[in-house]
Structures are given as structure tokens and as C-alpha cells.
Design a protein around this motif. Structure first.
Motif, PDB file in Angstrom:
ATOM      1  N   LYS A  98      33.001  31.246  31.266  1.00  0.00           N
ATOM      2  CA  LYS A  98      34.002  31.395  30.070  1.00  0.00           C
ATOM      3  C   LYS A  98      33.603  32.069  28.862  1.00  0.00           C
ATOM      4  O   LYS A  98      34.192  32.812  28.359  1.00  0.00           O
ATOM      5  N   SER A  99      32.169  32.371  28.883  1.00  0.00           N
ATOM      6  CA  SER A  99      31.614  33.224  27.939  1.00  0.00           C
ATOM      7  C   SER A  99      31.685  34.500  28.393  1.00  0.00           C
ATOM      8  O   SER A  99      31.461  35.398  27.411  1.00  0.00           O
ATOM      9  N   LYS A 100      32.201  34.976  29.606  1.00  0.00           N
ATOM     10  CA  LYS A 100      32.477  36.349  29.847  1.00  0.00           C
ATOM     11  C   LYS A 100      33.345  36.975  29.085  1.00  0.00           C
ATOM     12  O   LYS A 100      33.387  38.118  29.080  1.00  0.00           O
ATOM     13  N   ASN A 101      34.635  36.161  28.644  1.00  0.00           N
ATOM     14  CA  ASN A 101      35.672  36.680  27.706  1.00  0.00           C
ATOM     15  C   ASN A 101      35.200  36.600  26.288  1.00  0.00           C
ATOM     16  O   ASN A 101      36.062  35.794  25.567  1.00  0.00           O
ATOM     17  N   SER A 102      34.098  36.915  25.978  1.00  0.00           N
ATOM     18  CA  SER A 102      33.517  36.906  24.730  1.00  0.00           C
ATOM     19  C   SER A 102      34.137  38.174  23.733  1.00  0.00           C
ATOM     20  O   SER A 102      34.767  39.120  24.210  1.00  0.00           O
TER      21      SER A 102
END
Length: 278
Positions: A198-202
Motif C-alpha cells: 500500500k505504501s508504494k502509492n505514497s
């Protein structure tokens, strides 16, 4: 303004108490800063039991002449942070000796350096486990990449088991890697992997804040994000002249940014993150 100009604020005097410094331990942070921490005989101050107090740096220790075994007066600065106010020298043992921050890192035995421009002593070893752990904990924190489930203990285990060597390795982890850790179940492991993905889309601001560049916090990261339109490649190749044109970016920040992105190892970690989907 949060406060009207005509208002006057009053503060009660901080409650104080006396206690004994049983020991002085050295804490190593993510930037390699060595911070001396006084281990106190537990004492009640303002409704809270105090057993630790930061001594900040060697200059502060020398100025107050703080030694192991001293009886000291302590208070909670602003009714929050424990601090040593002064030493009660009448109760000092004649055998006490001045305390000096060690010349070698207590974690990795690396050389400790102190630049003329600052009062902080720092570990010079980039492979110091305390620095690595601190940088990873900062990277996964809420104001950075906001990766749930990766607390201090799990990060420590991942480093100890050599599953990760830097925060870029987080994106190479599998649920099997995490399940293999002590007391980790499959459900918890899957939740951590889901949070990592999920953190990849920061945002660029969160990512830059997570890098832990000296003198660059979240507000500065937001300024950089807006200026470079979210393009990390432009930021990585920025010049000092271009940074000078950005409002609120001064010489100290510029030097920190240029030095960080000039570091071959740091660039490799960033590329590792980008190659795994950030």
C-alpha cells in the motif's frame, strides 16, 4: 494567529525533586548521534515516576558537571520532559570522576566524530546497526511511508536475521520472510506485506521525509514536492544553484540535500525502492 495579542499566559513553577544518577547510558540515533541518558533512581515528579532524563550532549554534561553517582535536582521541563536542573555537589562522593562520551560507538565500536559546526558526537560507521534500525523505523513511521505493523521489535528481528539491510529491502520482503521470525503468524505477516504494498502509492513528500535527510523535515519535503511536481528524478539531480531559487531552502538545507543525493549508497537504496514499485 492561534493566540490573541492582548493575552498573557501564566505558568506554574515546575515541580522539582532530588534523586541519584545510577548510570549514564549512550543512545545511538538514526543519524548516528550519541545521546547520553541519565538512569535515575525512580522518583515521583508532578504525578509521574521519572527514571530517565536526556543529558543532550557533552557540552551540557560539562556545563552542569554531571557525574555518575551524583545527587541531582530534576524537574519536568514544561511539565513534560524530564531534565536535570543541577547537581547537589555537597552530596558528591570524593571518588567520582567526570563523565566523557566514548570515542567508539557503544553499538558497533565505530569511530565517534564531532564536527566543529555542531556539539553532537556521531558514529561515523554507515553500517552501524543502530543507525540502520533508526533509519528504517523513521521510514515506516506514520509521517513518512506509514507502514503499519512494523514496530521496533519486528524491525530489530528483521535486521538481526539479515532479512533487510536498509529500508529499500522492505520492498523485497515476502510473507514467508516475516513468518520465519519468532512469534509471527501468517495473518500478521500478510497484513504487513499488504501495508508495504500500500505504501508504494505514497507521495514524494512522504518518501523524501522518510529518507531522513539531515535538516529536511516534512514541511521542507512538501516544498520540494511542489517545486519538482512530484518528480523524484529531478530532485535527485538538482544543483545547488537551483535549490537557491526555492523559497525557504537555505544554504544548510541545500548542502544536506546535495550531499545526500551525491552519496552512491543512498542513491542505490532509492533506486531499489523505485525498481520495486514505489
Amino acid at each position: 494567529s492561534k493566540s490573541p495579542r492582548w493575552a498573557i499566559a501564566g505558568k506554574f513553577k515546575a515541580q522539582q525533586a532530588t534523586t541519584i544518577i545510577n548510570d549514564i547510558m549512550i543512545s545511538v540515533g538514526r543519524t548516528g548521534a550519541l545521546t547520553p541518558v541519565a538512569k535515575l533512581e525512580p522518583v515521583l515528579v508532578g504525578g509521574v515516576i521519572i527514571s530517565n532524563a536526556s543529558l543532550h550532549n557533552q557540552d551540557e554534561i560539562d556545563r552542569k558537571d554531571i557525574r555518575i553517582g551524583d545527587t541531582v535536582l530534576i524537574q519536568r521541563a514544561g511539565d513534560v520532559i524530564p531534565e536535570v536542573v543541577k547537581v547537589i555537589k555537597d552530596k558528591r562522593s570524593i571518588e567520582s570522576t567526570p563523565f566523557k562520551i566514548p570515542e567508539k560507538c557503544p553499538i558497533c565500536s565505530g569511530k565517534v566524530i564531532c564536527n566543529d559546526a555542531e556539539v553532537v558526537n556521531r558514529c561515523s560507521n554507515d553500517l552501524c546497526s543502530a543507525k540502520i534500525q533508526g533509519s528504517i523505523e523513521h521510514f515506516v513511521s506514520k509521517s513518512c511511508m506509514n507502514i503499519d505493523g512494523l514496530g521496533t521489535k519486528i524491525v530489530e528481528l528483521l535486521i538481526k536475521e539479515k532479512k533487510i539491510l536498509d529500508f529499500g529491502d522492505l520492498y523485497t520482503l515476502t510473507s514467508t520472510d516475516i513468518v520465519s521470525l519468532n512469534r509471527m503468524g501468517e495473518k500478521s505477516a500478510n497484513n504487513i506485506i499488504r501495508s508495504i504494498n500500500k505504501s508504494k502509492n505514497s507521495t514524494l513528500a512522504r518518501f523524501v521525509n522518510g529518507l531522513g535527510i539531515r535538516n529536511v523535515g516534512y514541511n521542507t519535503a512538501k516544498i520540494l514536492e511542489n517545486y519538482f511536481k512530484g518528480d523524484i528524478w529531478k530532485l535527485m539531480n538538482v544543483t545547488k544553484k537551483e535549490l537557491a531559487n526555492i523559497h525557504a531552502i537555505g544554504d544548510i538545507m541545500s548542502d544536506s540535500i546535495i550531499n545526500y543525493f551525491s552519496n552512491y549508497e543512498q542513491k542505490n537504496i532509492i533506486l531499489k525502492c523505485l525498481n520495486h514499485g514505489i
